[in-house]
Enzyme design. Structure first.
Site, PDB file in Angstrom:
ATOM      1  N   THR A 179       0.799  -1.234   0.000  1.00 49.71           N
ATOM      2  CA  THR A 179       0.000   0.000   0.000  1.00 49.71           C
ATOM      3  C   THR A 179       0.832   1.285   0.000  1.00 49.71           C
ATOM      4  O   THR A 179       1.912   1.317   0.579  1.00 49.71           O
ATOM      5  CB  THR A 179      -0.865  -0.052   1.281  1.00 49.71           C
ATOM      6  OG1 THR A 179      -1.655  -1.212   1.215  1.00 49.71           O
ATOM      7  CG2 THR A 179      -1.728   1.158   1.456  1.00 49.71           C
TER       8      THR A 179
ATOM      9  N   ARG B 124     -12.961  -8.563  -1.207  1.00 48.67           N
ATOM     10  CA  ARG B 124     -12.545  -8.171   0.149  1.00 48.67           C
ATOM     11  C   ARG B 124     -12.113  -6.691   0.149  1.00 48.67           C
ATOM     12  O   ARG B 124     -11.449  -6.230  -0.765  1.00 48.67           O
ATOM     13  CB  ARG B 124     -11.358  -9.025   0.616  1.00 48.67           C
ATOM     14  CG  ARG B 124     -10.787  -8.594   1.978  1.00 48.67           C
ATOM     15  CD  ARG B 124      -9.297  -8.350   1.891  1.00 48.67           C
ATOM     16  NE  ARG B 124      -8.726  -7.871   3.149  1.00 48.67           N
ATOM     17  CZ  ARG B 124      -7.850  -6.886   3.212  1.00 48.67           C
ATOM     18  NH1 ARG B 124      -7.457  -6.263   2.127  1.00 48.67           N
ATOM     19  NH2 ARG B 124      -7.359  -6.502   4.368  1.00 48.67           N
TER      20      ARG B 124
ATOM     21  N   GLY C 205     -10.177  -3.871   2.680  1.00 49.18           N
ATOM     22  CA  GLY C 205      -9.452  -3.683   3.944  1.00 49.18           C
ATOM     23  C   GLY C 205      -9.703  -2.304   4.521  1.00 49.18           C
ATOM     24  O   GLY C 205     -10.778  -1.725   4.361  1.00 49.18           O
TER      25      GLY C 205
ATOM     26  N   THR D   8      -0.876   1.678   6.793  1.00 53.49           N
ATOM     27  CA  THR D   8      -0.650   0.519   5.932  1.00 53.49           C
ATOM     28  C   THR D   8      -0.514  -0.718   6.829  1.00 53.49           C
ATOM     29  O   THR D   8      -0.140  -0.585   7.987  1.00 53.49           O
ATOM     30  CB  THR D   8       0.627   0.697   5.092  1.00 53.49           C
ATOM     31  OG1 THR D   8       1.011  -0.576   4.535  1.00 53.49           O
ATOM     32  CG2 THR D   8       1.807   1.218   5.900  1.00 53.49           C
ATOM     33  N   GLY D   9      -0.802  -1.886   6.277  1.00 52.91           N
ATOM     34  CA  GLY D   9      -0.643  -3.121   7.049  1.00 52.91           C
ATOM     35  C   GLY D   9      -1.895  -3.972   7.019  1.00 52.91           C
ATOM     36  O   GLY D   9      -2.707  -3.857   6.103  1.00 52.91           O
TER      37      GLY D   9
ATOM     38  N   GLY E  55      -5.280  -4.922   7.263  1.00 47.27           N
ATOM     39  CA  GLY E  55      -6.534  -4.175   7.370  1.00 47.27           C
ATOM     40  C   GLY E  55      -7.444  -4.696   8.463  1.00 47.27           C
ATOM     41  O   GLY E  55      -8.098  -3.925   9.175  1.00 47.27           O
TER      42      GLY E  55
HETATM   43  N1  ASP Z   1      -4.005  -2.177   4.503  1.00 45.92           N
HETATM   44  C1  ASP Z   1      -4.147  -2.867   3.252  1.00 45.92           C
HETATM   45  C2  ASP Z   1      -5.344  -3.774   3.316  1.00 45.92           C
HETATM   46  O1  ASP Z   1      -5.552  -4.418   4.325  1.00 45.92           O
HETATM   47  C3  ASP Z   1      -2.959  -3.666   2.863  1.00 45.92           C
HETATM   48  C4  ASP Z   1      -1.632  -3.076   3.205  1.00 45.92           C
HETATM   49  O2  ASP Z   1      -1.478  -1.952   3.616  1.00 45.92           O
HETATM   50  O3  ASP Z   1      -0.668  -3.794   3.017  1.00 45.92           O
HETATM   51  O4  ASP Z   1      -6.028  -3.877   2.335  1.00 45.92           O
END
Ligand code: ASP
Length: 300
Positions: free
Chosen positions: A158, A186, A188, A209-210, A212
């Site tokens: 992201t 899906r 997030g 980010t991370g 979700g």
């Molecule tokens: N936060 C994003 C999601 O869960 C993915 C990410 O940031 O890596 O869709």
């Protein structure tokens, strides 16, 4: 008057051979957003400009080069928010749109403001935003990984940006292809106001980010901003937000944060996080793929 911009290229593991591409992408995004700010553009315009650069760079998991879902397709989520008016716009599960962040920005003044899938795609087309074949956003590397179901550690991630403009207005934006192999449909946190991003009129603005599924229940972006209360430094507030996530729900995440004075903060609990920023007073943008290195800015 202080101007500031910070971008991230996702909380992830960055292998040695991808460090340079991550730094170069963040640098180009910071420069694009900074050019907007120094010409008197708004924070929202700067955020959009910076994220468009990251969306067009297949190093990152946003638009071109995004990770593929369970059906081998690219499905995108993005949102933007502006602190002074609390204006926001969001799209999710869109396909065949080159710059989801621009669709999110365009929808800011509309009602409804959060469109998904075909409605979002129709809105983008009707408003003259760049459309493409949905296959055009699939990068070779992502296609091969998906087809061979490889266990790849340094997947792209992201992107996000936060900016402070000459009028003291803050804005934040986030754009993603979601998680690798995610079930089609899906969604997030990235397009969810409060979780994937937030901007308020007083304290600050944040993009996250991370995972979700972990970010949403701790409302990570708003949580980080709330920690700015009492004039806490954004670096400390960002770390406190990540600690909150770790202690309450586990999972990996990262966030970038600006306060109303243009002070910069970022934190993550993944192995690495690509990040770049520029503020009034710096002579060059600083870019990193690890926090430890941030005391000695790596300039490219
Ligand atoms: N936060 C994003 C999601 O869960 C993915 C990410 O940031 O890596 O869709």
């Amino acid at each position: 008057m202080t101007l500031a911009i910070i971008v991230h290229g996702g909380a992830k593991t960055i292998s040695e051979d991808k460090v340079a591409a991550n730094k170069a992408g963040c640098l180009a995004a910071v420069e694009a957003g900074w050019a907007v700010l120094t010409k008197g553009g708004t924070a929202a315009e700067a955020v959009e400009a910076a994220i468009r650069v990251l969306e067009a760079d297949q190093t990152f998991n946003a638009s071109l080069g995004a990770t593929l879902n369970s059906e081998g397709e690219v499905e995108l989520d993005a949102a933007i928010m502006e602190g002074a008016t609390l204006g926001w716009g969001a799209v999710a599960a869109v396909q065949g749109v080159r710059h989801p962040i621009s669709v999110a920005r365009k929808i800011m003044d509309e009602k409804p403001r959060f469109l998904v899938a075909r409605s979002a795609e129709r809105f983008a087309a009707e408003n003259g935003l760049e459309m493409c074949k949905k296959e055009d956003l699939i990068a070779d590397e992502q296609w091969h990984e998906w087809k061979e179901e490889q266990e790849v550690l340094d997947r792209p991630n992201t992107v996000g940006c936060v900016a402070l403009d000459a009028n003291g207005i803050l804005a934040a934006g986030t754009s993603t292809g979601g998680t690798t192999g995610q079930l089609a449909g899906r969604v997030g946190d990235s397009a969810v106001i409060g979780s994937g991003l937030y901007a308020d009129g007083k304290l600050g603005a944040c993009s996250t980010t991370g995972d979700g599924e972990s970010i949403i229940p701790v409302v990570l972006a708003k949580t980080a901003i709330d920690f700015l209360n009492g004039d806490r430094h954004p670096d400390e507030a960002a770390q406190m937000a990540i600690n909150t996530l770790k202690s309450k729900v586990k999972g990996e995440a990262g966030c970038i944060l600006l306060d109303h004075q243009g002070r910069v903060g970022w934190a993550y609990n993944s192995q690495d996080m690509a990040c770049g920023y520029m503020t009034t007073g710096q002579d060059k943008p600083a870019v990193f793929t690890k926090k430890e290195a941030s005391t000695a800015p790596v300039l490219v």
